[in-house]
Design an enzyme around this catalytic site. Structure first.
Site, PDB file in Angstrom:
ATOM      1  N   HIS A 100      -0.230  13.393 -38.179  1.00 13.50           N
ATOM      2  CA  HIS A 100      -1.533  13.219 -38.391  1.00 13.50           C
ATOM      3  C   HIS A 100      -2.044  14.294 -39.256  1.00 13.50           C
ATOM      4  O   HIS A 100      -1.637  15.475 -39.322  1.00 13.50           O
ATOM      5  CB  HIS A 100      -2.281  13.165 -37.300  1.00 13.50           C
ATOM      6  CG  HIS A 100      -3.749  12.710 -37.349  1.00 13.50           C
ATOM      7  ND1 HIS A 100      -4.700  13.462 -37.893  1.00 13.50           N
ATOM      8  CD2 HIS A 100      -4.415  11.504 -37.268  1.00 13.50           C
ATOM      9  CE1 HIS A 100      -5.931  12.833 -38.051  1.00 13.50           C
ATOM     10  NE2 HIS A 100      -5.484  11.571 -37.818  1.00 13.50           N
ATOM     11  N   GLU A 102      -4.487  15.978 -39.540  1.00 14.45           N
ATOM     12  CA  GLU A 102      -5.193  17.188 -38.832  1.00 14.45           C
ATOM     13  C   GLU A 102      -4.115  18.125 -38.378  1.00 14.45           C
ATOM     14  O   GLU A 102      -4.349  19.150 -38.178  1.00 14.45           O
ATOM     15  CB  GLU A 102      -6.139  16.749 -37.592  1.00 14.45           C
ATOM     16  CG  GLU A 102      -7.295  16.099 -38.309  1.00 14.45           C
ATOM     17  CD  GLU A 102      -8.082  14.957 -37.411  1.00 14.45           C
ATOM     18  OE1 GLU A 102      -7.652  14.550 -36.154  1.00 14.45           O
ATOM     19  OE2 GLU A 102      -8.906  14.177 -37.899  1.00 14.45           O
ATOM     20  N   GLU A 172      -3.404   7.256 -44.105  1.00 13.92           N
ATOM     21  CA  GLU A 172      -4.822   7.708 -43.848  1.00 13.92           C
ATOM     22  C   GLU A 172      -5.171   8.756 -45.046  1.00 13.92           C
ATOM     23  O   GLU A 172      -4.901   9.951 -44.810  1.00 13.92           O
ATOM     24  CB  GLU A 172      -4.677   8.380 -42.620  1.00 13.92           C
ATOM     25  CG  GLU A 172      -4.560   7.509 -41.404  1.00 13.92           C
ATOM     26  CD  GLU A 172      -5.189   8.173 -39.978  1.00 13.92           C
ATOM     27  OE1 GLU A 172      -5.769   7.275 -39.303  1.00 13.92           O
ATOM     28  OE2 GLU A 172      -5.007   9.445 -39.639  1.00 13.92           O
TER      29      GLU A 172
END
Ligand code: 13P
Length: 260
Positions: A100, A102, A172
Site C-alpha cells: 500500500h 502508505e 491507487e
C-alpha cells in the site's frame, strides 16, 4: 470474460475489535444476496480485529471475505512486532494487502520487499492485493504509465502465470487517496489497461485476462458505479468510505448493478 469484481474495504488504522464487529454486522445487514452474488465483498480490519471479525463472519456465514493490511515476508523469526502470512492464514484471512502506498511512504517499502511479501502471502495459500500507483508529481510530468509499469514488474517479478491470475492488483494513484479527488473513470481505465498489458507481457495474456485489477482512491457511492462501467476495472479498494456501513454497501450495490 467473467471476472468477478472485488470490493474491499481497507479500514487502515481505524476500529478496535468491538467497533470492527459492529461495523461488519451492520454491513452484512445492508448487503443484499443479489449484490454479493454479483461482486465479492471483503473487509480488511487492523490485525487486532481480525480474530473477532473473522469469528463473526464464520459463525453467521456472512458473504464477506476477510483481508489483512500487511504481513512480514519471512515465515517466522526474531522480528519483533511483525506478523507472518501463516499467522494470518490460520485466522481465516483470504486476502492480504501488500505494498500500500502508505507503507511505501511511511515504512519505506520498495518493489523488492513488496514482491517478497506477495510471495509469502501466496505461499500461505492466500491472495495478495498488490498496490501500485503514481504520486502527483509523476502524473503531472506524464510519467504515470512508466511508474506503474515499473511497480508492476518489480512487485510481481518471478511469479508464475497461475500465481498472477489468482491475485489482485489495486491501482491507487497516491494523489487520489484520502483527498476526495478520485481519478476519473476514464483515467482509471486507461492506467488499469496499461497494467493489464504489462502483466500480459510478464506472464501471458491468459493470466492477464484472469487477473482482477481494482481502482482505489476516494471511491464513494457517487463514483463507484461509473468506475464499474469500465471494462478493465474489476472492483475497488475503498478506504474512508468503507468505515460507514451504509455508504460501503451503496458502493457494493452500484458496482453489482454493472456486474450483473
Ligand atoms: P480512500 O478511499 O480513503 O481515498 O483510501 C483509498 C485507499 O488507500 C484504500 O487502500
Amino acid at each position: 470474460m467473467a471476472r468477478r469484481p472485488l470490493i474491499a474495504g481497507n479500514w487502515k488504522m481505524h476500529k478496535n475489535h468491538l467497533e470492527g464487529v459492529q461495523l461488519t454486522q451492520k454491513l452484512a445487514w445492508a448487503l443484499s444476496r443479489e449484490d454479493t452474488d454479483a461482486v465479492e465483498v471483503a473487509v480488511c480490519p487492523p490485525f487486532t480485529a481480525l480474530r473477532s471479525v473473522g469469528t463473526l463472519i464464520d459463525g453467521d456465514k456472512l458473504p464477506i471475505a476477510l483481508g489483512a493490511q500487511d504481513c512480514h515476508p519471512e515465515a517466522q523469526g526474531a522480528y519483533t512486532g511483525e506478523i507472518s502470512a501463516s499467522m494470518l492464514a490460520k485466522l481465516g484471512v483470504q486476502y492480504v494487502i501488500v505494498g500500500h502506498s502508505e507503507r511505501r511512504q511511511y515504512a519505506g517499502e520498495d518493489d523488492e520487499l513488496v514482491n517478497r511479501k506477495a510471495r509469502a502471502v501466496l505461499g500461505a495459500d492466500m491472495r495478495p492485493i498488490v498496490c501500485v500507483g503514481e504520486v502527483l508529481e509523476e502524473r503531472e510530468s506524464g510519467r504515470t504509465a512508466e511508474v506503474v509499469q515499473g511497480q508492476v514488474r518489480g512487485s510481481l517479478a518471478g511469479l508464475s502465470g497461475d500465481q498472477v491470475a489468482g491475485l489482485v492488483v489495486a491501482y491507487e494513484p497516491v494523489w487520489a487517496i484520502g483527498t476526495g479527488r478520485a481519478a476519473t473513470a476514464d483515467d482509471a481505465q486507461e492506467t488499469i489497461a496499461v497494467i493489464r498489458s504489462t502483466v500480459a507481457d510478464l506472464v501471458g495474456q491468459g493470466a492477464a485476462d484472469e487477473l482482477r485489477i481494482q481502482y482505489g482512491g476516494s471511491v464513494k457511492s457517487s463514483n463507484a458505479e461509473e468506475l464499474a462501467t469500465k471494462p478493465d476495472v474489476d472492483g475497488a479498494l475503498v478506504g474512508g468510505a468503507s468505515l460507514d456501513a451504509d455508504e460501503f454497501a451503496l458502493i457494493v450495490t452500484g458496482s453489482a448493478r454493472r456486474a450483473r
